[in-house]
Design a protein around this motif. Structure first.
Motif, PDB file in Angstrom:
ATOM      1  N   THR A   1       0.816  -1.220   0.000  1.00  0.00           N
ATOM      2  CA  THR A   1       0.000   0.000   0.000  1.00  0.00           C
ATOM      3  C   THR A   1       0.845   1.264   0.000  1.00  0.00           C
ATOM      4  N   LEU A   2       2.144   1.123   0.235  1.00  0.00           N
ATOM      5  CA  LEU A   2       3.028   2.283   0.278  1.00  0.00           C
ATOM      6  C   LEU A   2       3.717   2.562  -1.049  1.00  0.00           C
ATOM      7  N   GLY A   3       3.767   1.571  -1.944  1.00  0.00           N
ATOM      8  CA  GLY A   3       4.399   1.801  -3.228  1.00  0.00           C
ATOM      9  C   GLY A   3       5.047   0.564  -3.816  1.00  0.00           C
ATOM     10  N   VAL A   4       5.742   0.769  -4.929  1.00  0.00           N
ATOM     11  CA  VAL A   4       6.390  -0.320  -5.668  1.00  0.00           C
ATOM     12  C   VAL A   4       7.887  -0.278  -5.382  1.00  0.00           C
ATOM     13  N   THR A   5       8.455  -1.426  -5.024  1.00  0.00           N
ATOM     14  CA  THR A   5       9.884  -1.473  -4.720  1.00  0.00           C
ATOM     15  C   THR A   5      10.693  -2.225  -5.777  1.00  0.00           C
ATOM     16  N   ARG A   6      10.014  -3.025  -6.613  1.00  0.00           N
ATOM     17  CA  ARG A   6      10.735  -3.764  -7.643  1.00  0.00           C
ATOM     18  C   ARG A   6       9.765  -4.192  -8.728  1.00  0.00           C
ATOM     19  N   VAL A   7      10.261  -4.184  -9.992  1.00  0.00           N
ATOM     20  CA  VAL A   7       9.471  -4.650 -11.134  1.00  0.00           C
ATOM     21  C   VAL A   7      10.361  -5.537 -11.995  1.00  0.00           C
ATOM     22  N   ASP A   8       9.882  -6.748 -12.299  1.00  0.00           N
ATOM     23  CA  ASP A   8      10.615  -7.665 -13.167  1.00  0.00           C
ATOM     24  C   ASP A   8       9.727  -8.060 -14.333  1.00  0.00           C
ATOM     25  N   ALA A   9      10.190  -7.777 -15.546  1.00  0.00           N
ATOM     26  CA  ALA A   9       9.428  -8.140 -16.737  1.00  0.00           C
ATOM     27  C   ALA A   9       9.580  -9.626 -17.029  1.00  0.00           C
ATOM     28  N   LEU A  10       8.507 -10.250 -17.485  1.00  0.00           N
ATOM     29  CA  LEU A  10       8.607 -11.625 -17.953  1.00  0.00           C
ATOM     30  C   LEU A  10       9.141 -11.619 -19.377  1.00  0.00           C
ATOM     31  N   PRO A  11       9.781 -12.711 -19.812  1.00  0.00           N
ATOM     32  CA  PRO A  11      10.228 -12.779 -21.206  1.00  0.00           C
ATOM     33  C   PRO A  11       9.032 -12.670 -22.152  1.00  0.00           C
ATOM     34  N   VAL A  12       9.248 -12.045 -23.283  1.00  0.00           N
ATOM     35  CA  VAL A  12       8.179 -11.888 -24.273  1.00  0.00           C
ATOM     36  C   VAL A  12       7.572 -13.239 -24.641  1.00  0.00           C
ATOM     37  N   GLU A  13       8.448 -14.252 -24.792  1.00  0.00           N
ATOM     38  CA  GLU A  13       7.969 -15.587 -25.170  1.00  0.00           C
ATOM     39  C   GLU A  13       7.003 -16.160 -24.124  1.00  0.00           C
ATOM     40  N   ALA A  14       7.244 -15.837 -22.860  1.00  0.00           N
ATOM     41  CA  ALA A  14       6.371 -16.326 -21.789  1.00  0.00           C
ATOM     42  C   ALA A  14       5.004 -15.652 -21.845  1.00  0.00           C
ATOM     43  N   VAL A  15       4.993 -14.359 -22.160  1.00  0.00           N
ATOM     44  CA  VAL A  15       3.720 -13.635 -22.281  1.00  0.00           C
ATOM     45  C   VAL A  15       2.906 -14.203 -23.439  1.00  0.00           C
ATOM     46  N   ILE A  16       3.566 -14.398 -24.580  1.00  0.00           N
ATOM     47  CA  ILE A  16       2.875 -14.945 -25.755  1.00  0.00           C
ATOM     48  C   ILE A  16       2.338 -16.348 -25.460  1.00  0.00           C
ATOM     49  N   ALA A  17       3.149 -17.163 -24.797  1.00  0.00           N
ATOM     50  CA  ALA A  17       2.738 -18.538 -24.502  1.00  0.00           C
ATOM     51  C   ALA A  17       1.488 -18.573 -23.627  1.00  0.00           C
ATOM     52  N   GLN A  18       1.398 -17.658 -22.670  1.00  0.00           N
ATOM     53  CA  GLN A  18       0.218 -17.608 -21.807  1.00  0.00           C
ATOM     54  C   GLN A  18      -1.038 -17.251 -22.601  1.00  0.00           C
ATOM     55  N   ILE A  19      -0.921 -16.260 -23.468  1.00  0.00           N
ATOM     56  CA  ILE A  19      -2.064 -15.844 -24.284  1.00  0.00           C
ATOM     57  C   ILE A  19      -2.505 -16.989 -25.183  1.00  0.00           C
ATOM     58  N   GLU A  20      -1.525 -17.620 -25.835  1.00  0.00           N
ATOM     59  CA  GLU A  20      -1.845 -18.709 -26.758  1.00  0.00           C
ATOM     60  C   GLU A  20      -2.470 -19.892 -26.032  1.00  0.00           C
ATOM     61  N   ALA A  21      -1.989 -20.185 -24.829  1.00  0.00           N
ATOM     62  CA  ALA A  21      -2.521 -21.316 -24.063  1.00  0.00           C
ATOM     63  C   ALA A  21      -4.000 -21.113 -23.752  1.00  0.00           C
ATOM     64  N   VAL A  22      -4.352 -19.905 -23.345  1.00  0.00           N
ATOM     65  CA  VAL A  22      -5.751 -19.612 -23.017  1.00  0.00           C
ATOM     66  C   VAL A  22      -6.599 -19.582 -24.274  1.00  0.00           C
ATOM     67  N   ARG A  23      -6.129 -18.861 -25.285  1.00  0.00           N
ATOM     68  CA  ARG A  23      -6.907 -18.676 -26.509  1.00  0.00           C
ATOM     69  C   ARG A  23      -7.175 -19.989 -27.222  1.00  0.00           C
ATOM     70  N   SER A  24      -6.155 -20.848 -27.310  1.00  0.00           N
ATOM     71  CA  SER A  24      -6.277 -22.053 -28.126  1.00  0.00           C
ATOM     72  C   SER A  24      -7.153 -23.135 -27.507  1.00  0.00           C
ATOM     73  N   ASP A  25      -7.323 -23.097 -26.195  1.00  0.00           N
ATOM     74  CA  ASP A  25      -8.079 -24.154 -25.522  1.00  0.00           C
ATOM     75  C   ASP A  25      -9.391 -23.650 -24.920  1.00  0.00           C
ATOM     76  N   ILE A  26      -9.308 -22.626 -24.094  1.00  0.00           N
ATOM     77  CA  ILE A  26     -10.479 -22.188 -23.333  1.00  0.00           C
ATOM     78  C   ILE A  26     -11.350 -21.218 -24.129  1.00  0.00           C
ATOM     79  N   GLY A  27     -10.706 -20.360 -24.914  1.00  0.00           N
ATOM     80  CA  GLY A  27     -11.442 -19.331 -25.643  1.00  0.00           C
ATOM     81  C   GLY A  27     -11.606 -18.085 -24.792  1.00  0.00           C
ATOM     82  N   VAL A  28     -11.848 -16.967 -25.444  1.00  0.00           N
ATOM     83  CA  VAL A  28     -11.937 -15.682 -24.752  1.00  0.00           C
ATOM     84  C   VAL A  28     -13.079 -14.868 -25.342  1.00  0.00           C
ATOM     85  N   GLN A  29     -14.033 -14.483 -24.488  1.00  0.00           N
ATOM     86  CA  GLN A  29     -15.127 -13.625 -24.947  1.00  0.00           C
ATOM     87  C   GLN A  29     -14.787 -12.138 -24.820  1.00  0.00           C
TER      88      GLN A  29
END
Length: 274
Positions: A52-80
């Motif tokens: 509640t006081l603020g942000v002390t650290r930010v770590d970006a995920l690899p681009v490939e990991a972000v894409i993989a998450q989107i593809e995993a959801v989209r290809s199986d579960i679907g998104v409305q």
């Protein structure tokens, strides 16, 4: 023996950062989806250490990991419906924009997390340019705060008339309906939002809630709009319903920690205990 839910459950996807304090980011989005009886899925773009006081650290995920998450959801579960929040850097923003281009979502709410409600820039100029040029034009709705609308429009915003002018300018640039949030304004304009779809303006105002605990309001509003779209609502009614939800959540905000607490996403449960 358990019985599974046989009726179709709408699915919403949040593409955003993780807030370890639980007030904003994917944590707020998933709670908001659940409140609306929408199944929430996620693609995490970055991990933050914050409270509640603020942000002390930010770590970006690899681009490939972000894409993989989107593809995993989209290809199986679907998104409305989907919403984006903190995308952090140019590479992630470009990758998400490409995913949306290749596999368009029926409904996409872009919360262009570029500047905080206090005016602090959160991503660099290159990231802002890619967000403006590649992702926002693909959105169903874009929801900038006052300072983000200033960047997107190039106009100084100090009044409701300024917000209307900025909304028109942004629409002319990207061709996407826009909801400018007036939480950073003062006086009669405080908390008033302006919506413009290229044809008409709408001014949205609900009860002003006096509370210091407002963490996650922007994330929550965009997630609530996405949830309503996933449920089949038209865009403007979805915005109205979402704004009402955020107001109720603010009325039951949580005084956690030593700083700015989060809104009460699950306020009906709190009411039940009273």
């Amino acid at each position: 023996m358990t019985n599974s839910i046989s009726r179709s459950i709408p699915v919403a996807l949040t593409i955003a950062g993780s807030d370890s304090g639980g007030g904003a980011g994917i944590q707020a989005d998933l709670r908001t989806f659940a409140f609306h009886c929408v199944h929430g899925t996620s693609a995490i773009t970055c991990v933050t250490a914050q409270n509640t006081l603020g942000v002390t650290r930010v770590d970006a995920l690899p681009v490939e990991a972000v894409i993989a998450q989107i593809e995993a959801v989209r290809s199986d579960i679907g998104v409305q419906a989907a919403k984006t929040g903190m995308l952090l850097n140019p590479s992630i923003i470009a990758a998400v924009a490409q995913q949306v281009k290749d596999y368009p979502f029926a409904n996409l709410v872009v919360d262009p997390v570029m500047v905080s409600r206090t005016g602090a820039q959160l991503i660099d100029d290159e990231a802002i340019a890619i967000l403006r040029e590649q992702l926002i034009p693909q959105a169903t709705l874009v929801t900038p705060n006052r300072y983000e609308a200033q960047i997107l429009s190039g106009l100084l915003i100090q009044s409701l008339d300024d917000m209307r002018a900025a909304a028109q300018r942004i629409y002319q640039q990207v061709g996407v309906p826009i909801l400018i949030k007036g939480g950073g304004l003062s006086g009669a304009a405080r908390g008033v939002d302006i919506w413009f779809d290229g044809k008409r303006y709408e001014t949205l105002k609900t009860t002003t809630v006096e509370t210091p605990h407002t963490h996650g309001t922007g994330c929550t509003l965009a997630a609530a709009i996405a949830a309503q779209l996933a449920l089949g609502q038209d865009l403007f009614p979805a915005i109205q319903l979402a704004k009402t939800y955020v107001t109720q959540a603010l009325q039951h905000a949580l005084a956690l920690g030593q700083g700015t607490g989060p809104v009460g996403h699950f306020f009906p449960l709190l009411l039940h205990e009273e």
